[in-house]
Design an enzyme around this catalytic site. Structure first.
Site, PDB file in Angstrom:
ATOM      1  CG  ASP A  13      -1.804   1.157   1.353  1.00  0.00           C
ATOM      2  OD1 ASP A  13      -2.331   1.602   0.307  1.00  0.00           O
ATOM      3  OD2 ASP A  13      -2.000   1.650   2.484  1.00  0.00           O
ATOM      4  CG  ASP A  15      -1.481   7.485   0.059  1.00  0.00           C
ATOM      5  OD1 ASP A  15      -0.338   7.591  -0.433  1.00  0.00           O
ATOM      6  OD2 ASP A  15      -2.509   7.881  -0.510  1.00  0.00           O
TER       7      ASP A  15
HETATM    8 MG   LIG Z   1      -3.161   3.141   3.315  1.00  0.00          MG
END
Ligand SMILES: [Mg+2]
Length: 173
Positions: A13, A15
């Site tokens: 992932d 962010d």
């Molecule tokens: Mg995230």
């Protein structure tokens, strides 16, 4: 499919994992690497994982920034990681959202938008990856759900922790 052994992937992932989640990061000043991010990516590279970013980017659908800006920001992140020896092999980003301001980004439940597993499944098919040997690192339940539905083991990371220490722990089991 070739006879070559399929490779494991590390789905990452963006962010809250590779960078701090300042809320729809898209400008250079929003690019704050997580502690140990580049070292973690390098560790995964050296362990033979194909490193794949999988990121929901509904800021595009919400009209906060363009798809071009998003690609530019991802490129900047890849460069920053590379400067410190971490190689990202592929990026999948989902710009769609049910409440998009622009019709072309509006979708009630896009198969790419996590918790749906579309980005992972496409990456697995396009790069000849072995889902059973792969892992996903995310900071949200939707990351864990997308991983599960792609047949990949998910590991929940806490933003602000050292990502390299986290990855080192995963690899030594
Ligand atoms: Mg995230």
């Amino acid at each position: 499919m070739s006879r070559a052994a399929k490779r494991p992937a590390a789905f990452l992932d963006r962010d809250g994992v590779l960078i701090f989640d300042s809320g729809y990061p898209h400008a250079p000043e929003h690019l704050r690497l997580m502690p140990g991010a580049a070292q973690a990516v390098r560790r995964l590279n050296e362990a033979g994982y194909v490193t794949v970013i999988v990121t929901n980017q509904s800021g595009v659908a919400r009209g906060m920034f363009s798809e071009e800006t998003m690609h530019g920001f991802n490129h900047m992140l890849i460069e920053r990681l590379a400067e410190e020896g971490g190689r990202i092999d592929a990026v999948y980003a989902c710009p769609f959202h049910e409440e998009a301001v622009e019709a072309r980004y509006r979708h009630p439940d896009h198969p790419d938008r996590k918790p749906n597993p579309g980005m992972l499944l496409r990456a697995i098919a396009e790069h000849g990856l072995d889902s059973s040997l792969s892992l996903m690192i995310g900071d949200k339940g939707s990351d864990m759900e997308a991983a599960r539905r792609a047949g990949v083991v998910g590991h929940r990371f806490t933003e602000g922790d050292d990502l390299d220490q986290f990855v080192a722990g995963l690899l030594t089991g």
